[in-house]
Design an enzyme around this catalytic site. Structure first.
Site, PDB file in Angstrom:
ATOM      1  N   HIS A 170      -0.984 -10.778  -7.498  1.00 46.23           N
ATOM      2  CA  HIS A 170       0.237 -10.199  -6.933  1.00 46.23           C
ATOM      3  C   HIS A 170      -0.153  -9.561  -5.606  1.00 46.23           C
ATOM      4  O   HIS A 170      -0.929  -8.602  -5.570  1.00 46.23           O
ATOM      5  CB  HIS A 170       0.812  -9.156  -7.890  1.00 46.23           C
ATOM      6  CG  HIS A 170       2.104  -8.552  -7.432  1.00 46.23           C
ATOM      7  ND1 HIS A 170       3.297  -9.232  -7.469  1.00 46.23           N
ATOM      8  CD2 HIS A 170       2.393  -7.318  -6.930  1.00 46.23           C
ATOM      9  CE1 HIS A 170       4.272  -8.442  -7.010  1.00 46.23           C
ATOM     10  NE2 HIS A 170       3.743  -7.284  -6.681  1.00 46.23           N
ATOM     11  N   SER A 196       2.569 -13.987  -6.877  1.00 45.52           N
ATOM     12  CA  SER A 196       3.799 -13.293  -6.513  1.00 45.52           C
ATOM     13  C   SER A 196       3.530 -12.376  -5.329  1.00 45.52           C
ATOM     14  O   SER A 196       2.387 -12.022  -5.037  1.00 45.52           O
ATOM     15  CB  SER A 196       4.345 -12.501  -7.707  1.00 45.52           C
ATOM     16  OG  SER A 196       3.345 -11.661  -8.266  1.00 45.52           O
ATOM     17  N   PHE A 252      -3.558   4.837   2.355  1.00 42.89           N
ATOM     18  CA  PHE A 252      -2.966   4.328   1.128  1.00 42.89           C
ATOM     19  C   PHE A 252      -3.870   4.582  -0.070  1.00 42.89           C
ATOM     20  O   PHE A 252      -3.410   4.976  -1.146  1.00 42.89           O
ATOM     21  CB  PHE A 252      -2.701   2.823   1.249  1.00 42.89           C
ATOM     22  CG  PHE A 252      -1.545   2.451   2.125  1.00 42.89           C
ATOM     23  CD1 PHE A 252      -0.671   3.398   2.636  1.00 42.89           C
ATOM     24  CD2 PHE A 252      -1.324   1.116   2.448  1.00 42.89           C
ATOM     25  CE1 PHE A 252       0.389   3.053   3.446  1.00 42.89           C
ATOM     26  CE2 PHE A 252      -0.255   0.754   3.251  1.00 42.89           C
ATOM     27  CZ  PHE A 252       0.596   1.720   3.753  1.00 42.89           C
ATOM     28  N   GLU A 264       4.891  -8.851  -3.061  1.00 47.89           N
ATOM     29  CA  GLU A 264       5.681  -7.624  -2.998  1.00 47.89           C
ATOM     30  C   GLU A 264       6.179  -7.388  -1.576  1.00 47.89           C
ATOM     31  O   GLU A 264       5.429  -7.511  -0.605  1.00 47.89           O
ATOM     32  CB  GLU A 264       4.847  -6.425  -3.447  1.00 47.89           C
ATOM     33  CG  GLU A 264       5.626  -5.109  -3.403  1.00 47.89           C
ATOM     34  CD  GLU A 264       4.786  -3.913  -3.763  1.00 47.89           C
ATOM     35  OE1 GLU A 264       4.542  -3.732  -4.975  1.00 47.89           O
ATOM     36  OE2 GLU A 264       4.362  -3.182  -2.845  1.00 47.89           O
ATOM     37  N   ASP A 277       7.336   8.230  -8.164  1.00 44.92           N
ATOM     38  CA  ASP A 277       6.512   9.318  -7.644  1.00 44.92           C
ATOM     39  C   ASP A 277       7.115  10.670  -7.992  1.00 44.92           C
ATOM     40  O   ASP A 277       8.314  10.903  -7.792  1.00 44.92           O
ATOM     41  CB  ASP A 277       6.379   9.214  -6.125  1.00 44.92           C
ATOM     42  CG  ASP A 277       5.616   7.969  -5.704  1.00 44.92           C
ATOM     43  OD1 ASP A 277       4.770   7.515  -6.492  1.00 44.92           O
ATOM     44  OD2 ASP A 277       5.876   7.458  -4.590  1.00 44.92           O
TER      45      ASP A 277
END
Length: 288
Positions: free
Chosen positions: A263, A9, A213, A11, A103
């Site tokens: 993913h 998959s 990140f 994102e 968040d």
């Protein structure tokens, strides 16, 4: 590895600029060519806006015909607003949701989460209470521990509560050490958790971006990888070639040892993910 038993998959995130929206159809089509099991769409730009998630989802489904799952967060929201979003998604034909806490505001402690539903486990329970088994529910997992968790045991307990509330599966934060994933899966097995736990995969394409990140989400960059990325940071091609090999070895180790899928965090770029896909020899439909 048996491709038929493995789910892949991708994102995406809602584009932040008019140019990004213009590029979305080509991006979705390029990724759809390898026929992923589904796309997921993150919660707005920086987690602040759900309209972009809905608009992106609709456009991706119209462009590709592939199942697309919105990220749905509960932080700072109400049951009424979340209920309205669930009704909107259900009316649009959505059958899969990625259920997340979201968040926290920068000034809030984890015990001060605003909103009527403070934790992802509460969101999962609410979706089950209001929509039964209509939605397949994915939740987040953190093999290296959520950055705001008090300790690994507390983090694992939070994950277990999401599964107990009715989650069907989990997608992990990205990582670069396969042992972290397998240790987490082993802990799940000992705890009687049997849902699929799909590793999240981050292609390496940019040193500064990856460092930023990783600092934000608590993902560890092993020293040997970090030093090589620093060495190659002024040589884009060498850095990307090195990153490709690092992530490909990780993916092979995961799949060869029983991971139920992968993913990919595409960052709205088709080329790095598809290059990794081809390097791994993953299934590519004839004519794509």
């Amino acid at each position: 590895m048996t491709a038929q038993k493995i789910q892949f998959s991708f994102e995406l995130f809602p584009p932040r600029t008019p140019a990004g929206w213009d590029k979305l159809p080509a991006l979705a089509s390029a990724l759809a060519a390898v026929q992923p099991a589904f796309f997921s769409v993150t919660y707005g730009a920086g987690g602040s806006e759900q309209n972009g998630t809905y608009d992106t989802l609709i456009r991706v489904v119209e462009q590709t015909g592939i199942e697309t799952a919105p990220h749905l967060t509960c932080i700072g929201s109400t049951r009424a607003r979340i209920g309205a979003l669930l009704d909107q998604y259900r009316a649009a034909g959505v059958t899969r949701i990625v259920a997340l806490r979201g968040d926290l505001p920068a000034t809030a402690a984890s015990s001060e989460a605003p909103g009527e539903l403070r934790y992802a486990s509460e969101l999962v329970a609410f979706i089950r209470e209001t929509h039964g088994d209509h939605f397949t529910l994915e939740v987040a997992a953190y093999p290296e521990m959520h950055p705001q968790a008090a300790n690994p045991d507390a983090d694992f307990d939070a994950f277990r509560r999401k599964i107990d509330a009715g989650a069907d599966g989990a997608v992990t934060q990205y990582f670069f050490t396969a042992e972290a994933y397998f240790d987490f899966v082993e802990r799940c097995t000992r705890a009687g958790i049997t849902v699929p736990i799909v590793p999240g995969i981050m292609p390496i394409t940019n040193h500064a971006q990856l460092t930023r990140f990783s600092a934000a989400c608590g993902a560890d960059i092993p020293r040997w990888i970090r030093l090589r990325l620093e060495q190659y940071q002024d040589d884009k091609a060498a850095l990307q070639d090195f990153g490709l090999e690092v992530v490909a070895r990780l993916c092979r180790a995961l799949l060869d040892n029983g991971a139920p899928g992968l993913h990919f965090y595409t960052l709205n770029q088709a080329e790095p993910t598809l290059r990794l896909w081809q390097h791994l020899g993953l299934p590519t439909p004839t004519g794509s």
